[in-house]
Design a protein around this motif. Sequence first.
Motif, PDB file in Angstrom:
ATOM      1  N   ASN A 159     -14.195   6.058   5.720  1.00  0.00           N
ATOM      2  CA  ASN A 159     -14.019   7.510   5.792  1.00  0.00           C
ATOM      3  C   ASN A 159     -15.321   8.239   5.483  1.00  0.00           C
ATOM      4  OD1 ASN A 159     -11.392   7.505   6.558  1.00  0.00           O
ATOM      5  ND2 ASN A 159     -10.555   8.025   4.556  1.00  0.00           N
ATOM      6  N   VAL A 198      -3.360  14.738   2.290  1.00  0.00           N
ATOM      7  CA  VAL A 198      -4.164  13.698   2.944  1.00  0.00           C
ATOM      8  C   VAL A 198      -3.641  12.270   2.717  1.00  0.00           C
ATOM      9  CG1 VAL A 198      -6.338  14.973   3.146  1.00  0.00           C
ATOM     10  CG2 VAL A 198      -5.867  13.676   1.056  1.00  0.00           C
ATOM     11  N   VAL A 205      -6.451  16.142   9.020  1.00  0.00           N
ATOM     12  CA  VAL A 205      -6.811  17.531   8.758  1.00  0.00           C
ATOM     13  C   VAL A 205      -6.871  18.334  10.050  1.00  0.00           C
ATOM     14  CG1 VAL A 205      -8.675  19.020   7.957  1.00  0.00           C
ATOM     15  CG2 VAL A 205      -7.952  17.056   6.593  1.00  0.00           C
ATOM     16  N   ARG A 209     -10.915  17.013  15.530  1.00  0.00           N
ATOM     17  CA  ARG A 209     -12.083  16.305  15.032  1.00  0.00           C
ATOM     18  C   ARG A 209     -11.811  14.806  14.947  1.00  0.00           C
ATOM     19  NH1 ARG A 209     -12.901  18.295   8.737  1.00  0.00           N
ATOM     20  NH2 ARG A 209     -11.731  16.683   7.734  1.00  0.00           N
TER      21      ARG A 209
HETATM   22  P1  ADP Z   1      -8.092   8.707   9.160  1.00  0.00           P
HETATM   23  O1  ADP Z   1      -7.870   7.250   9.433  1.00  0.00           O
HETATM   24  O2  ADP Z   1      -7.656   9.585  10.254  1.00  0.00           O
HETATM   25  O3  ADP Z   1      -9.458   9.028   8.664  1.00  0.00           O
HETATM   26  P2  ADP Z   1      -7.112   9.074   6.489  1.00  0.00           P
HETATM   27  O4  ADP Z   1      -5.708   8.885   6.011  1.00  0.00           O
HETATM   28  O5  ADP Z   1      -8.124   8.109   6.004  1.00  0.00           O
HETATM   29  O6  ADP Z   1      -7.031   9.111   8.037  1.00  0.00           O
HETATM   30  O7  ADP Z   1      -7.584  10.534   6.106  1.00  0.00           O
HETATM   31  C1  ADP Z   1      -6.674  11.626   6.234  1.00  0.00           C
HETATM   32  C2  ADP Z   1      -7.421  12.914   6.510  1.00  0.00           C
HETATM   33  O8  ADP Z   1      -8.328  13.218   5.451  1.00  0.00           O
HETATM   34  C3  ADP Z   1      -8.231  12.883   7.780  1.00  0.00           C
HETATM   35  O9  ADP Z   1      -7.672  13.864   8.589  1.00  0.00           O
HETATM   36  C4  ADP Z   1      -9.635  13.277   7.435  1.00  0.00           C
HETATM   37  O10 ADP Z   1      -9.940  14.415   8.154  1.00  0.00           O
HETATM   38  C5  ADP Z   1      -9.604  13.591   5.959  1.00  0.00           C
HETATM   39  N1  ADP Z   1     -10.626  12.807   5.229  1.00  0.00           N
HETATM   40  C6  ADP Z   1     -10.484  11.620   4.625  1.00  0.00           C
HETATM   41  N2  ADP Z   1     -11.627  11.202   4.029  1.00  0.00           N
HETATM   42  C7  ADP Z   1     -12.530  12.179   4.263  1.00  0.00           C
HETATM   43  C8  ADP Z   1     -13.920  12.361   3.909  1.00  0.00           C
HETATM   44  N3  ADP Z   1     -14.585  11.465   3.193  1.00  0.00           N
HETATM   45  N4  ADP Z   1     -14.508  13.509   4.310  1.00  0.00           N
HETATM   46  C9  ADP Z   1     -13.838  14.438   5.023  1.00  0.00           C
HETATM   47  N5  ADP Z   1     -12.548  14.322   5.399  1.00  0.00           N
HETATM   48  C10 ADP Z   1     -11.903  13.203   5.028  1.00  0.00           C
END
Ligand code: ADP
Length: 252
Positions: A159, A198, A205, A209
């Motif tokens: 991430n 999240v 989010v 994107r």
């Molecule tokens: P994904 O596999 O889509 O990244 P996650 O469950 O890991 O899904 O994350 C959920 C949401 O949190 C995502 O929509 C992402 O936009 C946000 N997110 C997670 N980690 C970060 C990060 N380090 N910086 C910015 N946004 C993050």
Amino acid sequence: FKKIPLEKKSKDELGVMGETFNAMMSQLETNFEKQQQFLADASHELKTPITIVEGYTNMLKRWGAKNPDILQEAIEAIHHESQRMRDLIQQLLLVAKDDLDQGELNKERVDLVTLCQNMVKPLIRSHERGINIAAGSDQLVCTTDRGKLEQLLRILLDNAMKYSDKEIDLFIDRQDGMATITVADSGIGIPKEDLPRVFERFYRVDKSRQRKTGGSGLGLSIAQSIVTSLGGTIEVESNIGEGTRVTIAFPC
Ligand code: ADP
């Protein structure tokens, strides 16, 4: 033993049995509904890339042989969507596996500093990304499940790399029998109103994107259930445009 009149005893017992039965049925119903929702979400997520692949193969069939631009565009799109499907299926398998082997830990002595160093080395090379490690001591040995911890850190590092293009910092420490590992990035950040959601399965989010970064919305929900199985917690702090810090704490 005190003798209880037969009629009274059976009534009480029946009452208790009835309540237990109702509670079990409603739990089963909730679990069933959750599974149904999960299946519906998973199928929906897989449908999108399949539709794109279908569209591009039709385009290839019609014009691909004559038009090198279309050929190139279609190959790239099909490749990209196949990777998305592969990643999504990998995560779905992790969710299923996690649901099955809840609670089973394979504990061993693990030096957290060496584990983190070994994990980031290949990432630094393959992604040409600066990843710094700062630890409270040269060695921080814990008795924990190495495999689960690696899975968890892979999600957080993945991430941090997806949502930022700058350096990433890892902080490792141990206090009062608890180890903490923080993965900090200076990327796009998460809006305040999205922070509480999240950890939900398939929550993302901003869908647009994710299309570019290839997320599935499963990573953090898997991370949360892994850290819970380790007896620990996970917290996210974030500021939009400034970056995100994810901290896991688990018994050490
Ligand atoms: P994904 O596999 O889509 O990244 P996650 O469950 O890991 O899904 O994350 C959920 C949401 O949190 C995502 O929509 C992402 O936009 C946000 N997110 C997670 N980690 C970060 C990060 N380090 N910086 C910015 N946004 C993050």
